[in-house]
Structures are given as C-alpha cells and as structure tokens.
Design a protein around this motif. Structure first.
Motif, mmCIF file in Angstrom:
data_model
loop_
_atom_site.group_PDB
_atom_site.id
_atom_site.type_symbol
_atom_site.label_atom_id
_atom_site.label_comp_id
_atom_site.label_asym_id
_atom_site.label_seq_id
_atom_site.Cartn_x
_atom_site.Cartn_y
_atom_site.Cartn_z
ATOM 1 N N ALA A 1 0.846 -1.194 0.000
ATOM 2 C CA ALA A 1 0.000 0.000 0.000
ATOM 3 C C ALA A 1 0.880 1.242 0.000
ATOM 4 O O ALA A 1 1.745 1.400 0.861
ATOM 5 C CB ALA A 1 -0.909 0.002 1.228
ATOM 6 N N MET A 2 0.648 2.123 -0.947
ATOM 7 C CA MET A 2 1.462 3.334 -1.082
ATOM 8 C C MET A 2 0.596 4.567 -0.840
ATOM 9 O O MET A 2 -0.496 4.701 -1.402
ATOM 10 C CB MET A 2 2.097 3.383 -2.473
ATOM 11 N N SER A 3 1.088 5.467 0.007
ATOM 12 C CA SER A 3 0.372 6.703 0.316
ATOM 13 C C SER A 3 1.387 7.723 0.823
ATOM 14 O O SER A 3 2.490 7.358 1.239
ATOM 15 C CB SER A 3 -0.706 6.454 1.380
ATOM 16 N N LYS A 4 1.013 8.984 0.811
ATOM 17 C CA LYS A 4 1.912 10.005 1.347
ATOM 18 C C LYS A 4 1.660 10.281 2.825
ATOM 19 O O LYS A 4 2.376 11.075 3.432
ATOM 20 C CB LYS A 4 1.778 11.307 0.552
ATOM 21 N N THR A 5 0.658 9.622 3.404
ATOM 22 C CA THR A 5 0.274 9.892 4.791
ATOM 23 C C THR A 5 0.511 8.667 5.664
ATOM 24 O O THR A 5 -0.180 7.651 5.526
ATOM 25 C CB THR A 5 -1.207 10.310 4.867
ATOM 26 N N GLN A 6 1.490 8.768 6.558
ATOM 27 C CA GLN A 6 1.841 7.645 7.419
ATOM 28 C C GLN A 6 0.678 7.210 8.294
ATOM 29 O O GLN A 6 0.441 6.012 8.488
ATOM 30 C CB GLN A 6 3.021 8.052 8.312
ATOM 31 N N GLU A 7 -0.066 8.158 8.827
ATOM 32 C CA GLU A 7 -1.176 7.831 9.728
ATOM 33 C C GLU A 7 -2.204 6.940 9.047
ATOM 34 O O GLU A 7 -2.708 5.977 9.646
ATOM 35 C CB GLU A 7 -1.837 9.119 10.225
ATOM 36 N N ASN A 8 -2.528 7.242 7.803
ATOM 37 C CA ASN A 8 -3.506 6.434 7.082
ATOM 38 C C ASN A 8 -2.994 5.017 6.852
ATOM 39 O O ASN A 8 -3.754 4.041 6.957
ATOM 40 C CB ASN A 8 -3.834 7.085 5.735
ATOM 41 N N LEU A 9 -1.715 4.897 6.551
ATOM 42 C CA LEU A 9 -1.144 3.567 6.329
ATOM 43 C C LEU A 9 -1.057 2.772 7.627
ATOM 44 O O LEU A 9 -1.248 1.556 7.628
ATOM 45 C CB LEU A 9 0.241 3.697 5.694
ATOM 46 N N ASP A 10 -0.785 3.463 8.734
ATOM 47 C CA ASP A 10 -0.727 2.767 10.030
ATOM 48 C C ASP A 10 -2.089 2.177 10.381
ATOM 49 O O ASP A 10 -2.180 1.025 10.826
ATOM 50 C CB ASP A 10 -0.277 3.733 11.130
ATOM 51 N N SER A 11 -3.144 2.962 10.169
ATOM 52 C CA SER A 11 -4.477 2.453 10.489
ATOM 53 C C SER A 11 -4.877 1.336 9.528
ATOM 54 O O SER A 11 -5.551 0.377 9.916
ATOM 55 C CB SER A 11 -5.514 3.581 10.444
ATOM 56 N N LEU A 12 -4.442 1.423 8.277
ATOM 57 C CA LEU A 12 -4.726 0.364 7.299
ATOM 58 C C LEU A 12 -4.015 -0.928 7.705
ATOM 59 O O LEU A 12 -4.603 -2.015 7.607
ATOM 60 C CB LEU A 12 -4.275 0.803 5.914
ATOM 61 N N ARG A 13 -2.783 -0.813 8.171
ATOM 62 C CA ARG A 13 -2.049 -2.005 8.581
ATOM 63 C C ARG A 13 -2.717 -2.683 9.775
ATOM 64 O O ARG A 13 -2.683 -3.913 9.902
ATOM 65 C CB ARG A 13 -0.607 -1.651 8.939
ATOM 66 N N ASN A 14 -3.334 -1.902 10.629
ATOM 67 C CA ASN A 14 -4.073 -2.483 11.752
ATOM 68 C C ASN A 14 -5.269 -3.292 11.269
ATOM 69 O O ASN A 14 -5.641 -4.300 11.878
ATOM 70 C CB ASN A 14 -4.544 -1.381 12.709
ATOM 71 N N GLU A 15 -5.872 -2.851 10.167
ATOM 72 C CA GLU A 15 -7.036 -3.542 9.618
ATOM 73 C C GLU A 15 -6.638 -4.711 8.716
ATOM 74 O O GLU A 15 -7.394 -5.687 8.598
ATOM 75 C CB GLU A 15 -7.901 -2.559 8.824
ATOM 76 N N VAL A 16 -5.485 -4.600 8.090
ATOM 77 C CA VAL A 16 -5.024 -5.646 7.178
ATOM 78 C C VAL A 16 -3.594 -6.033 7.580
ATOM 79 O O VAL A 16 -2.620 -5.604 6.937
ATOM 80 C CB VAL A 16 -5.062 -5.179 5.708
ATOM 81 N N PRO A 17 -3.436 -6.822 8.623
ATOM 82 C CA PRO A 17 -2.098 -7.216 9.072
ATOM 83 C C PRO A 17 -1.338 -7.951 7.963
ATOM 84 O O PRO A 17 -1.912 -8.684 7.176
ATOM 85 C CB PRO A 17 -2.395 -8.158 10.250
ATOM 86 N N GLY A 18 -0.050 -7.690 7.903
ATOM 87 C CA GLY A 18 0.779 -8.387 6.933
ATOM 88 C C GLY A 18 1.049 -7.617 5.656
ATOM 89 O O GLY A 18 1.909 -8.007 4.868
ATOM 90 N N ILE A 19 0.331 -6.505 5.437
ATOM 91 C CA ILE A 19 0.597 -5.733 4.228
ATOM 92 C C ILE A 19 1.880 -4.920 4.411
ATOM 93 O O ILE A 19 2.284 -4.591 5.527
ATOM 94 C CB ILE A 19 -0.567 -4.789 3.869
ATOM 95 N N GLN A 20 2.506 -4.620 3.306
ATOM 96 C CA GLN A 20 3.673 -3.741 3.305
ATOM 97 C C GLN A 20 3.195 -2.333 2.999
ATOM 98 O O GLN A 20 2.337 -2.137 2.124
ATOM 99 C CB GLN A 20 4.692 -4.189 2.256
ATOM 100 N N THR A 21 3.710 -1.345 3.701
ATOM 101 C CA THR A 21 3.301 0.031 3.460
ATOM 102 C C THR A 21 4.503 0.870 3.054
ATOM 103 O O THR A 21 5.614 0.658 3.534
ATOM 104 C CB THR A 21 2.638 0.651 4.706
ATOM 105 N N VAL A 22 4.266 1.812 2.157
ATOM 106 C CA VAL A 22 5.322 2.684 1.653
ATOM 107 C C VAL A 22 4.807 4.119 1.674
ATOM 108 O O VAL A 22 3.777 4.431 1.070
ATOM 109 C CB VAL A 22 5.717 2.311 0.208
ATOM 110 N N VAL A 23 5.517 4.979 2.382
ATOM 111 C CA VAL A 23 5.159 6.392 2.450
ATOM 112 C C VAL A 23 5.992 7.163 1.430
ATOM 113 O O VAL A 23 7.230 7.158 1.493
ATOM 114 C CB VAL A 23 5.400 6.962 3.855
#
Length: 248
Positions: free
Chosen positions: A36-58
């Motif tokens: 998951a790619m986004s410019k907002t760390q907060e949004n990716l953090d909450s997404l990772r809580n909902e979908v454990p195991g995904i990789q996030t890139v800010v």
C-alpha cells in the motif's frame, strides 16, 4: 466467480483512504500479498491495523525521484493499481500553472512514473502482469471548474491505450475504470460541497440505473475483476462505472 491471487504481489497507490483502501482490503482477502502506497503515514498505520501483513510505503507521488527510489525497494509486483489522485477545482480562465502542475503531477505523471518502473520489471521477469488505471467519467465528459482534473484523466486514458498496445506482447494487460462521482470519499465530499445541489442532482438523475451514483464497493469490485485471470482477454478497455450515465 472465485477470484484468487495467491502467489501474486499487488501495489496500490493512494491506498490510505477511499477507493484505494478498499481495493487493498479486497486484494488481501483474495490472497494477494499487498503493498500500500500513500503520502500519509497515519492512514497507512491504520490500514495495517485492519489488514495485518501488508507492506506500506510512504512517498509523495508528486516527487518523481523519491517515487522511483521507493519503488526500487519494493521488489517484484504482479498487479498494479494506479489509484492516487487529487482535484483542484477552479474555472478554466482562473486555473494557475501551479495548480495545473499539482494535478498533473499526481494524476498523470505519477501513474506514468510508477507504471514505467513496475512494467519494466514485469517485462524482465517474463511472467506478465495486470495494471489498472483509475480514471473517471470526467476524462470524456466536460464538468465545470474541473479543467485540470478532466485533462489529467484524459491524459491517463491515452496512456492506458499506449501501455496496452506496447505491453500486451509481454503478457501485461492494461485497462482503466471510469467511475462517476463517488460520494463517500474525500474527493466526492469536496466536490459535493463545492457545487450547487442542483448540479449534483442533475448528474444523479441522468443515471438510468436507479439514479444511483457509484459507491466505493462498485469501483473496487471492478478493479479486482480486471486484475484477475477472469479478465484474461481484456486489454486496453475503459470500463465505465456510472449506471449508464454516458449512454443517456
């Protein structure tokens, strides 16, 4: 129809909110390994809580060089969704170069940039892949005060056609989806707030299918289908998600 993506890695831009967020969730449910790619760390953090195991890139996709550096660290991608987009509403005669650049940088240049890096890797690996560009009915329908946005989506449509033509021989399918206004997204809420109610209502009433604007689920489902093997012979199409708006 049972869509599965086990063994596939999927990258979605603009995944922190709205349509992109739901696409990531659906791809993960179908077994894909998701980035998951986004410019907002907060949004990716909450997404990772909902979908454990995904990789996030800010990363700010408007930054061409930073985006390329970020992509170099991601690894192989089999499925790509260019979903990130912004809108700056203003009359054509009042649109500034700065605002036009901002919209084109995210809506068009970022999709070009990300696709080029990902597709090059797909070609080198020789296993094919699938790319979906999230466009809009605004690419083919003129809307007041949206010159920069409409232009950016029109450019994305042309890019989709060229990519489909050049990448098809490498077993890489490239398609686009064209949703109408999706009310329950940040962009949809912003548009509704900025336009007279009569304009929004006239658009809704022009939709033959129960006068219903699309929701996030409609768009995400269409994207997942186009990425899947069930759409294995679809390449270079522009799939409208608007209940027959353009037909009427």
């Amino acid at each position: 129809m049972n869509i599965r993506f086990e063994g596939k890695r999927a990258l979605v831009t603009g995944a922190g909110r709205g349509i992109g967020r739901l696409i990531i969730k659906k791809l993960a449910e179908c077994g894909a390994e998701c980035v998951a790619m986004s410019k907002t760390q907060e949004n990716l953090d909450s997404l990772r809580n909902e979908v454990p195991g995904i990789q996030t890139v800010v990363v700010d996709l408007a930054d061409w060089t930073a985006t390329r550096h970020a992509l170099e660290k991601i690894g192989k991608i089999d499925l790509l969704v260019n979903n990130a987009g912004i809108m700056i509403m203003s009359p054509f005669l009042e649109t500034t170069k700065e605002d036009l650049d901002k919209v084109l940088d995210v809506n068009f240049k970022a999709a070009f940039n990300v696709s080029q890096i990902v597709a090059r890797s797909m070609v080198e690996r020789g296993n094919g892949g699938a790319i979906v560009n999230v466009s809009s009915v605004a690419s083919r329908t003129a809307f007041m005060n949206m010159a920069s946005y409409c232009s950016s989506k029109g450019a994305m449509d042309s890019l989709t056609q060229v990519m489909a033509t050049e990448l098809g021989p490498h077993k890489i399918r490239v398609n686009s989806v064209h949703p109408h206004l999706v009310p329950l997204t940040d962009m949809g809420i912003s548009i509704i707030a900025s336009l007279p109610l009569v304009v929004i209502e006239s658009c809704r009433l022009r939709i033959p299918l129960l006068n219903r604007l699309p929701d996030v689920e409609d768009v995400a489902n269409a994207v997942v289908f186009l990425l899947s093997d069930q759409a294995s012979n679809l390449n270079g199409i522009a799939l409208p998600i608007e209940g027959g708006f353009e037909a009427n």
